[in-house]
Motif scaffolding. Structure first.
Motif, PDB file in Angstrom:
ATOM      1  N   PRO A  51       1.485  -6.624   3.950  1.00 53.28           N
ATOM      2  CA  PRO A  51       0.781  -5.345   3.763  1.00 53.28           C
ATOM      3  C   PRO A  51       0.997  -4.774   2.365  1.00 53.28           C
ATOM      4  CG  PRO A  51       2.774  -5.009   5.058  1.00 53.28           C
ATOM      5  CD  PRO A  51       2.637  -6.487   4.874  1.00 53.28           C
ATOM      6  N   ILE A  52      -0.028  -4.125   1.872  1.00 52.70           N
ATOM      7  CA  ILE A  52       0.011  -3.410   0.594  1.00 52.70           C
ATOM      8  C   ILE A  52      -0.419  -1.974   0.859  1.00 52.70           C
ATOM      9  CG2 ILE A  52      -1.015  -3.202  -1.712  1.00 52.70           C
ATOM     10  CD1 ILE A  52       0.716  -5.610  -1.603  1.00 52.70           C
ATOM     11  N   LYS A  53       0.287  -1.015   0.314  1.00 51.54           N
ATOM     12  CA  LYS A  53      -0.115   0.373   0.490  1.00 51.54           C
ATOM     13  C   LYS A  53      -1.498   0.604  -0.100  1.00 51.54           C
ATOM     14  CE  LYS A  53       4.362   2.731   0.731  1.00 51.54           C
ATOM     15  NZ  LYS A  53       5.237   3.769   0.129  1.00 51.54           N
ATOM     16  N   GLY A  54      -2.379   1.202   0.718  1.00 53.28           N
ATOM     17  CA  GLY A  54      -3.720   1.515   0.248  1.00 53.28           C
ATOM     18  C   GLY A  54      -3.830   2.974  -0.142  1.00 53.28           C
ATOM     19  N   LEU A  55      -4.972   3.358  -0.682  1.00 56.34           N
ATOM     20  CA  LEU A  55      -5.166   4.738  -1.109  1.00 56.34           C
ATOM     21  C   LEU A  55      -5.070   5.715   0.054  1.00 56.34           C
ATOM     22  CD1 LEU A  55      -8.002   4.117  -3.704  1.00 56.34           C
ATOM     23  CD2 LEU A  55      -5.726   5.027  -4.197  1.00 56.34           C
ATOM     24  N   ASN A  56      -5.388   5.262   1.258  1.00 56.61           N
ATOM     25  CA  ASN A  56      -5.291   6.150   2.420  1.00 56.61           C
ATOM     26  C   ASN A  56      -3.854   6.438   2.832  1.00 56.61           C
ATOM     27  OD1 ASN A  56      -8.069   6.408   2.600  1.00 56.61           O
ATOM     28  ND2 ASN A  56      -8.293   4.652   3.975  1.00 56.61           N
ATOM     29  N   ASN A  57      -2.895   5.754   2.189  1.00 61.55           N
ATOM     30  CA  ASN A  57      -1.493   6.097   2.407  1.00 61.55           C
ATOM     31  C   ASN A  57      -1.090   7.385   1.699  1.00 61.55           C
ATOM     32  OD1 ASN A  57      -1.355   2.940   2.868  1.00 61.55           O
ATOM     33  ND2 ASN A  57       0.551   3.771   3.697  1.00 61.55           N
ATOM     34  N   PHE A  58      -1.941   7.856   0.811  1.00 64.20           N
ATOM     35  CA  PHE A  58      -1.597   8.992  -0.035  1.00 64.20           C
ATOM     36  C   PHE A  58      -2.579  10.146   0.180  1.00 64.20           C
ATOM     37  CE2 PHE A  58      -0.631   4.965  -2.063  1.00 64.20           C
ATOM     38  CZ  PHE A  58       0.738   5.082  -2.299  1.00 64.20           C
TER      39      PHE A  58
END
Length: 450
Positions: free
Chosen positions: A302-309
């Motif tokens: 997994p890679i943090k996406g923009l929806n994580n922020f």
């Protein structure tokens, strides 16, 4: 437009124009060290001719670079007063170090470099060439250190509150070696060396195409080609290391660079595409899970996406950052391909017989310049909405007393002045290139003074 946007546009314009010249100075400086070193070692007058010729172009480049760089320091105070107060202690330390260790070194040896031929011993002139080159490298170090601190702050604490808050250095070396500085310094050096090397390749490919200064140009072309090939390959390593650092320290920027929106999902690696911010979708061609593999060596990681922020903590210009980043990558790969192909032809003994390749190299000078510019755009726009990542927002950093009309007026003035400087630079360099390394009507080793 509001004051914040205008202030950002003005600073982006001035720094983009300034950044044409320092990379060329660093790259040409390295070529000068190699050329003059070969002259001292072999006594071959061709290398002396080439050294003298490229010193002239270096001087024009260096002079305009210094002049345009001064303007930006004033902009910190006029347009970015809150920012200047906040980072003053940090930037003051870095810029003082630049003055002591970089400008001091350059100014000590610059006069000897430009006017020392036939006045000092050859070894002393070579030392001056090396000193000016190292000074330009150290100058880049301290500028990138200061900028990297904005990206990944370290070695500081905050004093005061609100508009009067400021960062103070608590550990100078932790500030210098902040989490992103080393990767970014190396990558910046390499981009600068490529800018200079491809200028040399461009000029001497032009001479070879036109049937002028052929033998001496072949020597210069081969030297620049070795530098370009090695450094373009090394950029793959430093670029990958920089991206790994972004993944750890600025995950929102990494997600923006690849248009990755989904929370903690594998991320694709796009070759090219277009980001639809509203639909949270990228239309293009990519490698499924490719970004996950590059970061974690696992296509399913997994890679943090923009929806994580939160929305307010994400860059607003997602597609622009995506495009700039991919242009940089595309140009980097193109430089590797043409350098390796030219090296292969050199090995086959057919390098200078391949007319179309000389034509390509004649115009290749623009590619490293574009890559350097869009690389900086990626770093700076990808950091938004923070001017100091995680601490000071860009919307809070500009000068409250400066009006939009004042910025517009100064922006127009800078545009006119910088346009004239660009014309002057191109005219001066073009004149020296058209004249060539020596007067073709006289003995090749007869020189006019600088």
């Amino acid at each position: 437009m509001d004051v914040e946007i205008l202030a950002r546009i003005q600073f982006a314009f001035t720094i983009a124009f300034h950044y044409i010249y320092p990379p060329l100075s660093i790259g040409i400086g390295l070529i000068l060290v190699i050329l003059e070193g070969l002259y001292l070692k072999t006594g071959n007058k061709d290398y002396e001719i080439l050294t003298r010729f490229w010193i002239k172009i270096f001087a024009v480049t260096f002079g305009i670079g210094v002049a345009t760089g001064i303007i930006m320091e004033f902009e910190f105070g006029t347009n970015w007063a809150v920012y200047s107060r906040y980072v003053g202690d940090i930037f003051g330390s870095a810029l003082a170090a630049e003055g002591l260790f970089a400008f001091g070194l350059e100014s000590t040896f610059l006069g000897i470099l430009l006017f020392g031929w036939n006045r000092v011993k050859p070894w002393a002139h070579f030392v001056s060439t090396l000193g000016v080159f190292l000074g330009s490298m150290f100058s880049a170090v301290w500028i990138v250190v200061a900028n990297s601190w904005q990206q990944t702050p370290a070695g500081y604490h905050i004093v005061g509150e609100g508009l009067h808050a400021r960062a103070e250095v608590t550990d100078f070396w932790a500030m210098v070696f902040n989490p992103s500085s080393v990767d970014r310094i190396i990558h910046t050096w390499q981009g600068a060396i490529l800018a200079g090397a491809f200028l040399v390749l461009s000029v001497h490919a032009y001479y070879i195409r036109k049937g002028r200064f052929i033998e001496i140009s072949k020597k210069a072309f081969k030297i620049a080609l070795v530098v370009a090939t090695l450094v373009s390959l090394m950029q793959l390593v430093s670029g990958h290391s920089s991206a790994d650092g972004v993944a750890v320290n600025q995950p929102a920027k990494l997600a923006t660079m690849e248009g990755h929106f989904e929370k903690d999902k594998p991320a694709d690696l796009y070759l090219f595409g277009w980001v639809d911010k509203e639909k949270q979708k990228v239309t293009g061609i990519g490698i499924p899970g490719g970004l996950s593999f590059l970061v974690h060596q696992d296509f399913n990681a997994p890679i943090k996406g923009l929806n994580n922020f939160p929305v307010e903590d994400r860059p607003s210009q997602i597609n622009a950052v995506f495009q700039f980043y991919h242009i940089m990558i595309a140009i980097g790969l193109t430089l590797i391909l043409i350098s390796l192909y030219a090296s292969f032809l050199w090995w086959r003994g057919k390098l200078f017989e391949t007319k179309w390749l000389m034509w390509v190299f004649s115009f290749s000078v623009i590619l490293p310049q574009i890559a350097n510019q869009v690389g900086w755009f990626t770093a700076e726009m990808g950091r938004q909405p923070w001017v100091v990542y995680g601490h000071l927002r860009t919307s809070e950093a500009f000068s409250q007393e400066v009006s939009a009309n004042q910025i517009v007026f100064s922006l127009i003035m800078f545009t006119v002045v910088y346009s004239l400087l660009l014309v002057l630079f191109l005219y001066a360099v073009d004149k020296k290139i058209k004249h060539g390394p020596y007067d073709e009507s006289t003995n090749p080793i007869t020189f006019k003074s600088f």
